[in-house]
Design a protein around this motif. Structure first.
Motif, PDB file in Angstrom:
ATOM      1  N   VAL A 126      55.716 -90.623 -63.920  1.00 57.89           N
ATOM      2  CA  VAL A 126      53.696 -91.160 -63.776  1.00 57.89           C
ATOM      3  C   VAL A 126      53.895 -89.514 -65.379  1.00 57.89           C
ATOM      4  O   VAL A 126      53.432 -90.250 -65.945  1.00 57.89           O
ATOM      5  CB  VAL A 126      53.326 -90.644 -62.659  1.00 57.89           C
ATOM      6  CG1 VAL A 126      51.932 -90.526 -63.236  1.00 57.89           C
ATOM      7  CG2 VAL A 126      54.208 -91.562 -61.794  1.00 57.89           C
ATOM      8  N   GLU A 127      54.155 -88.335 -65.697  1.00 56.52           N
ATOM      9  CA  GLU A 127      54.155 -87.596 -66.157  1.00 56.52           C
ATOM     10  C   GLU A 127      54.704 -87.849 -67.392  1.00 56.52           C
ATOM     11  O   GLU A 127      53.710 -87.888 -68.531  1.00 56.52           O
ATOM     12  CB  GLU A 127      54.750 -85.802 -66.118  1.00 56.52           C
ATOM     13  CG  GLU A 127      54.052 -84.966 -64.795  1.00 56.52           C
ATOM     14  CD  GLU A 127      52.454 -85.028 -64.978  1.00 56.52           C
ATOM     15  OE1 GLU A 127      52.330 -84.756 -66.366  1.00 56.52           O
ATOM     16  OE2 GLU A 127      51.641 -85.364 -64.425  1.00 56.52           O
ATOM     17  N   GLN A 128      55.414 -88.434 -67.885  1.00 57.37           N
ATOM     18  CA  GLN A 128      56.509 -88.949 -68.979  1.00 57.37           C
ATOM     19  C   GLN A 128      55.726 -89.840 -69.654  1.00 57.37           C
ATOM     20  O   GLN A 128      55.477 -90.247 -71.103  1.00 57.37           O
ATOM     21  CB  GLN A 128      58.353 -89.837 -68.886  1.00 57.37           C
ATOM     22  CG  GLN A 128      58.531 -89.822 -70.019  1.00 57.37           C
ATOM     23  CD  GLN A 128      58.713 -89.457 -70.437  1.00 57.37           C
ATOM     24  OE1 GLN A 128      58.960 -88.003 -70.413  1.00 57.37           O
ATOM     25  NE2 GLN A 128      59.057 -89.906 -72.048  1.00 57.37           N
ATOM     26  N   VAL A 129      55.406 -91.403 -68.597  1.00 53.97           N
ATOM     27  CA  VAL A 129      54.556 -92.038 -69.108  1.00 53.97           C
ATOM     28  C   VAL A 129      53.099 -92.016 -69.851  1.00 53.97           C
ATOM     29  O   VAL A 129      52.562 -92.344 -70.460  1.00 53.97           O
ATOM     30  CB  VAL A 129      53.947 -93.496 -67.815  1.00 53.97           C
ATOM     31  CG1 VAL A 129      52.972 -94.548 -68.723  1.00 53.97           C
ATOM     32  CG2 VAL A 129      55.185 -93.738 -67.770  1.00 53.97           C
ATOM     33  N   VAL A 170      44.363-103.110 -72.187  1.00 47.82           N
ATOM     34  CA  VAL A 170      44.441-103.655 -71.373  1.00 47.82           C
ATOM     35  C   VAL A 170      45.698-103.746 -70.694  1.00 47.82           C
ATOM     36  O   VAL A 170      46.528-104.298 -69.958  1.00 47.82           O
ATOM     37  CB  VAL A 170      45.294-104.925 -72.874  1.00 47.82           C
ATOM     38  CG1 VAL A 170      44.640-104.561 -74.260  1.00 47.82           C
ATOM     39  CG2 VAL A 170      46.452-103.437 -73.547  1.00 47.82           C
ATOM     40  N   PHE A 171      46.286-102.170 -70.460  1.00 51.62           N
ATOM     41  CA  PHE A 171      46.154-101.790 -69.473  1.00 51.62           C
ATOM     42  C   PHE A 171      45.861-101.448 -68.129  1.00 51.62           C
ATOM     43  O   PHE A 171      46.542-100.749 -67.200  1.00 51.62           O
ATOM     44  CB  PHE A 171      47.815-100.733 -69.905  1.00 51.62           C
ATOM     45  CG  PHE A 171      48.550-101.090 -71.316  1.00 51.62           C
ATOM     46  CD1 PHE A 171      49.362-102.562 -70.423  1.00 51.62           C
ATOM     47  CD2 PHE A 171      48.507 -99.919 -72.439  1.00 51.62           C
ATOM     48  CE1 PHE A 171      50.120-102.208 -72.316  1.00 51.62           C
ATOM     49  CE2 PHE A 171      49.389-100.893 -73.462  1.00 51.62           C
ATOM     50  CZ  PHE A 171      49.606-102.209 -72.877  1.00 51.62           C
ATOM     51  N   ASP A 172      43.936-101.147 -68.004  1.00 51.62           N
ATOM     52  CA  ASP A 172      43.322-100.282 -67.595  1.00 51.62           C
ATOM     53  C   ASP A 172      43.989-101.165 -65.869  1.00 51.62           C
ATOM     54  O   ASP A 172      43.774-101.028 -64.737  1.00 51.62           O
ATOM     55  CB  ASP A 172      41.776-100.540 -67.819  1.00 51.62           C
ATOM     56  CG  ASP A 172      41.764 -99.768 -68.863  1.00 51.62           C
ATOM     57  OD1 ASP A 172      42.978 -99.036 -69.441  1.00 51.62           O
ATOM     58  OD2 ASP A 172      40.560 -99.676 -69.862  1.00 51.62           O
ATOM     59  N   LYS A 173      43.988-102.905 -65.987  1.00 47.57           N
ATOM     60  CA  LYS A 173      44.429-103.658 -64.389  1.00 47.57           C
ATOM     61  C   LYS A 173      45.733-103.337 -64.588  1.00 47.57           C
ATOM     62  O   LYS A 173      46.047-104.203 -64.579  1.00 47.57           O
ATOM     63  CB  LYS A 173      43.372-104.878 -64.686  1.00 47.57           C
ATOM     64  CG  LYS A 173      41.894-104.682 -65.437  1.00 47.57           C
ATOM     65  CD  LYS A 173      41.360-105.770 -65.053  1.00 47.57           C
ATOM     66  CE  LYS A 173      39.967-106.059 -64.952  1.00 47.57           C
ATOM     67  NZ  LYS A 173      39.318-107.685 -64.450  1.00 47.57           N
ATOM     68  N   GLY A 174      45.393-102.379 -63.262  1.00 47.11           N
ATOM     69  CA  GLY A 174      47.049-102.630 -63.146  1.00 47.11           C
ATOM     70  C   GLY A 174      48.026-101.375 -63.260  1.00 47.11           C
ATOM     71  O   GLY A 174      49.122-100.878 -61.865  1.00 47.11           O
ATOM     72  N   SER A 176      47.591 -97.799 -64.837  1.00 46.28           N
ATOM     73  CA  SER A 176      46.666 -96.814 -65.589  1.00 46.28           C
ATOM     74  C   SER A 176      47.140 -96.042 -64.865  1.00 46.28           C
ATOM     75  O   SER A 176      47.691 -95.298 -63.537  1.00 46.28           O
ATOM     76  CB  SER A 176      45.190 -97.285 -65.915  1.00 46.28           C
ATOM     77  OG  SER A 176      44.995 -97.246 -64.166  1.00 46.28           O
ATOM     78  N   GLU A 177      46.792 -94.671 -65.456  1.00 46.39           N
ATOM     79  CA  GLU A 177      47.127 -93.812 -64.787  1.00 46.39           C
ATOM     80  C   GLU A 177      46.164 -93.426 -63.493  1.00 46.39           C
ATOM     81  O   GLU A 177      46.921 -92.505 -62.383  1.00 46.39           O
ATOM     82  CB  GLU A 177      46.345 -92.429 -65.826  1.00 46.39           C
ATOM     83  CG  GLU A 177      46.589 -91.005 -65.295  1.00 46.39           C
ATOM     84  CD  GLU A 177      45.765 -89.988 -66.465  1.00 46.39           C
ATOM     85  OE1 GLU A 177      45.847 -88.716 -65.915  1.00 46.39           O
ATOM     86  OE2 GLU A 177      45.405 -89.806 -67.522  1.00 46.39           O
TER      87      GLU A 177
END
Length: 318
Positions: A126-129, A170-174, A176-177
């Motif tokens: 998670v931290e890497q992404v 575009v990545f907010d749904k599914g 995201s942080e």
């Protein structure tokens, strides 16, 4: 007259008078310091000064010559374009495919493995992404908003033009942080990107020749992404894969030009129904007419493994 003195007289024309020196063999202690001859390590003070000055001048000239050669060489290089690139070079014209999260602590591993019941096992992913995506916000002032009809074409002609700002919404749904990029729920999201090739832009497939793997999601001007199991067994276990955005990597962020603030376009794949406690080898390919696929050299594709465990963590004994 001794033979050596006679030779010196013949060569110089005059006989030079020199202080008498002890001709007896020196001991090591006398070699270090000979009080009678006034020498240190076999040299007089004058001799040491002369040789030190000589080497100072010699190495100063050598360093100046080296710096001059380096300066001339650097003036022949373009800081924005490699000397050799394109077809027939090591860089080539076919972009490679990369993925994230890739942990620097395990540089030789392509395995994404964690335990749903142990947060510490997926925290590093998670931290890497998160760190990888943070760069898209850090240089927002060095980019510009680009609409559907805009692209980075101006960067090749105008050195003062700003590159397009990549939109992470575009990545907010599914992916995201907020939902820890799917790792917490056992639906990990993986970032897919292309290597940067100066001047490269995707070429569209003709309408009747779009590969079947991406035919339903293909959008002209973009690079479609398709991930599947590397073997028949992996294809059975990989489950549902969600692509964000569905069309893949947006082509309006090309061509890549070495300029401050450039933001590399990416796509994400979410493994929505990947099984628990099973290793799945994933093969992701990028699709455009000018992207070649070669399994032996891994051109246009990338491999990694995903294993989502769901078991009680083993407590370490003190």
């Amino acid at each position: 007259m001794k033979k050596a003195d006679e030779n010196a007289t013949l060569m110089n024309g005059v006989e030079t008078a020199a202080p008498a020196r002890d001709e007896a063999p020196e001991t090591f202690r006398e070699f270090l310091y000979n009080k009678k001859n006034g020498t240190v390590l076999g040299r007089t003070a004058k001799s040491w000064v002369q040789i030190i000055v000589f080497y100072i001048i010699f190495y100063a000239l050598l360093a100046a010559f080296w710096l001059a050669c380096l300066t001339i060489f650097l003036r022949t290089l373009d800081p924005k374009v490699p000397r050799f690139y394109g077809k027939g070079t090591i860089i080539g014209v076919n972009p490679g495919v990369g993925y994230q999260p890739w942990l620097k602590e395990r540089p030789d591993s392509t395995l994404i493995q964690y335990n749903l019941q142990d947060q510490s096992t997926y925290k590093a992913y998670v931290e890497q992404v998160k760190g990888y995506l943070s760069k898209y916000d850090s240089n927002a002032t060095e980019t510009r908003e680009c609409g559907s009809g805009d692209s980075n074409d101006d960067l090749e002609q105008n050195p003062d033009a700003l590159p397009c700002r990549f939109d992470l919404s575009v990545f907010d749904k599914g992916c995201s942080e907020k939902n820890e990029y799917g790792f917490k729920s056992g639906k990990p999201c993986v970032i897919i990107s292309l290597n940067r090739l100066i001047g490269w832009r995707p070429t569209d497939f003709p309408a009747n020749s779009v590969p079947e793997e991406v035919k339903e999601r293909y959008k002209p001007g973009s690079i479609a992404i398709n991930c599947r199991g590397a073997t028949n067994v992996d294809q059975e276990h990989i489950g549902k894969v969600i692509y964000m955005p569905p069309s893949g990597i947006d082509g309006r962020y090309y061509p890549y030009v070495f300029t401050k603030g450039y933001q590399q376009p990416i796509a994400m794949v979410k493994f929505d129904t990947i099984p628990r406690n099973k290793l799945v080898i994933v093969e992701c390919r990028a699709y455009a007419l000018n992207i070649e696929h070669d399994i032996s050299s891994r051109l246009g594709m990338v491999y990694f493994e995903v294993m989502v465990e769901d078991k009680k963590p083993v407590k370490k004994e003190l």
